[in-house]
Scaffold this motif. Structure first.
Motif, PDB file in Angstrom:
ATOM      1  N   UNK A 102       4.481   2.395   2.363  1.00 18.81           N
ATOM      2  CA  UNK A 102       4.153   2.040   3.740  1.00 18.81           C
ATOM      3  C   UNK A 102       3.018   1.034   3.729  1.00 18.81           C
ATOM      4  N   UNK A 103       3.034   0.137   4.695  1.00 22.97           N
ATOM      5  CA  UNK A 103       2.016  -0.904   4.787  1.00 22.97           C
ATOM      6  C   UNK A 103       1.364  -0.808   6.162  1.00 22.97           C
ATOM      7  N   UNK A 104       0.057  -0.676   6.178  1.00 23.22           N
ATOM      8  CA  UNK A 104      -0.661  -0.621   7.446  1.00 23.22           C
ATOM      9  C   UNK A 104      -0.518  -1.955   8.176  1.00 23.22           C
ATOM     10  N   UNK A 105      -0.511  -1.940   9.501  1.00 27.74           N
ATOM     11  CA  UNK A 105      -0.351  -3.190  10.259  1.00 27.74           C
ATOM     12  C   UNK A 105      -1.317  -4.296   9.844  1.00 27.74           C
ATOM     13  N   UNK A 158       0.836  -1.189   0.000  1.00 28.58           N
ATOM     14  CA  UNK A 158       0.000   0.000   0.000  1.00 28.58           C
ATOM     15  C   UNK A 158       0.871   1.239   0.000  1.00 28.58           C
ATOM     16  N   UNK A 159       0.541   2.168  -0.840  1.00 28.31           N
ATOM     17  CA  UNK A 159       1.313   3.402  -0.921  1.00 28.31           C
ATOM     18  C   UNK A 159       1.076   4.273   0.308  1.00 28.31           C
ATOM     19  N   UNK A 160       1.974   5.220   0.518  1.00 25.99           N
ATOM     20  CA  UNK A 160       1.824   6.146   1.629  1.00 25.99           C
ATOM     21  C   UNK A 160       0.537   6.943   1.463  1.00 25.99           C
ATOM     22  N   UNK A 161      -0.106   7.271   2.582  1.00 27.03           N
ATOM     23  CA  UNK A 161      -1.336   8.033   2.551  1.00 27.03           C
ATOM     24  C   UNK A 161      -1.056   9.448   2.076  1.00 27.03           C
ATOM     25  N   UNK A 162      -2.088  10.156   1.549  1.00 24.92           N
ATOM     26  CA  UNK A 162      -1.863  11.523   1.062  1.00 24.92           C
ATOM     27  C   UNK A 162      -1.228  12.421   2.102  1.00 24.92           C
ATOM     28  N   UNK A 188       7.581  -8.104  10.361  1.00 19.14           N
ATOM     29  CA  UNK A 188       6.859  -7.919   9.106  1.00 19.14           C
ATOM     30  C   UNK A 188       7.303  -6.632   8.425  1.00 19.14           C
ATOM     31  N   UNK A 189       7.244  -6.603   7.081  1.00 13.02           N
ATOM     32  CA  UNK A 189       7.626  -5.403   6.341  1.00 13.02           C
ATOM     33  C   UNK A 189       6.605  -4.302   6.612  1.00 13.02           C
TER      34      UNK A 189
END
Length: 200
Positions: A51-54, A1-5, A174-175
């Protein structure tokens, strides 16, 4: 998942600073060539941050490998701690440029249990050690050239698709985040700090 805005806005602020500092941060010849845009036949990432959310993170990565000092090192040793993996090699110009920032952050976060580990993807142990001496790197580096144990541990995940690549692992291994290409100190500071905060 890409970084949030919102995160992209925060991270973008420091990217311009990195671009401005690029040619002035090192007297290293290879680094200077890279900063001048004169390096030939070199492929690297463009600094893309993921970034990847948990909730979206996959299984922990596991590896046991050998450092350039001949010592065994495992990801599971740092269970419950954030681990930062930096994939590099000695003659890689952006690797040389980002080295001081990585060392600075490794010292900053040492008291919070964060472990930085270099992953040398091309050199022999003596070259890796010489780089550490030259750039005053205090954290360990794995020599991953022969068996690629660390690189293979990331197969099927967000792995090191460029050199350099920096990957932040959360407290469960985890990544949590990845930077493809030369890392900016303030960007990585944010990524590591946010991941550390998840465990509090």
């Amino acid at each position: 998942m890409r970084a949030t805005p919102s995160r992209l806005v925060r991270l973008a602020i420091v990217v311009g600073v990195a671009a401005t500092a690029l040619t002035g941060c090192s007297k290293d010849t290879l680094a200077q060539q890279y900063g001048d845009g004169t390096t030939k036949n070199y492929v690297s990432g463009d600094g893309t941050v993921t970034e990847i959310k948990p909730a979206d993170r996959t299984k922990p990565i596991e590896f046991t490998s050998t450092t350039d000092q001949g010592k065994s090192i495992s990801r599971s040793t740092y269970e419950g701690k954030v681990v930062v993996l930096n994939f590099w090699y000695a003659s890689c110009p952006p690797c040389r440029i980002e080295a001081p920032a990585l060392e600075t952050l490794s010292k900053k976060y040492a008291s919070q249990g964060v472990q930085f580990i270099g992953v040398n993807v091309r050199d022999e142990a003596d070259t890796s050690r010489a780089f550490a001496r030259s750039f005053k790197i205090s954290y360990p580096s794995v020599v991953d050239t022969a068996d690629a144990k660390v690189q293979l541990a990331l197969a099927g995940q967000r792995g090191p698709n460029a050199t350099p690549t920096t990957i932040v692992l959360d407290q469960k291994g985890r990544v949590a985040a990845r930077v493809l290409g030369e890392v900016n100190e303030n960007v990585l500071d944010t990524l590591v700090g946010d991941t550390v905060a998840e465990g509090k």
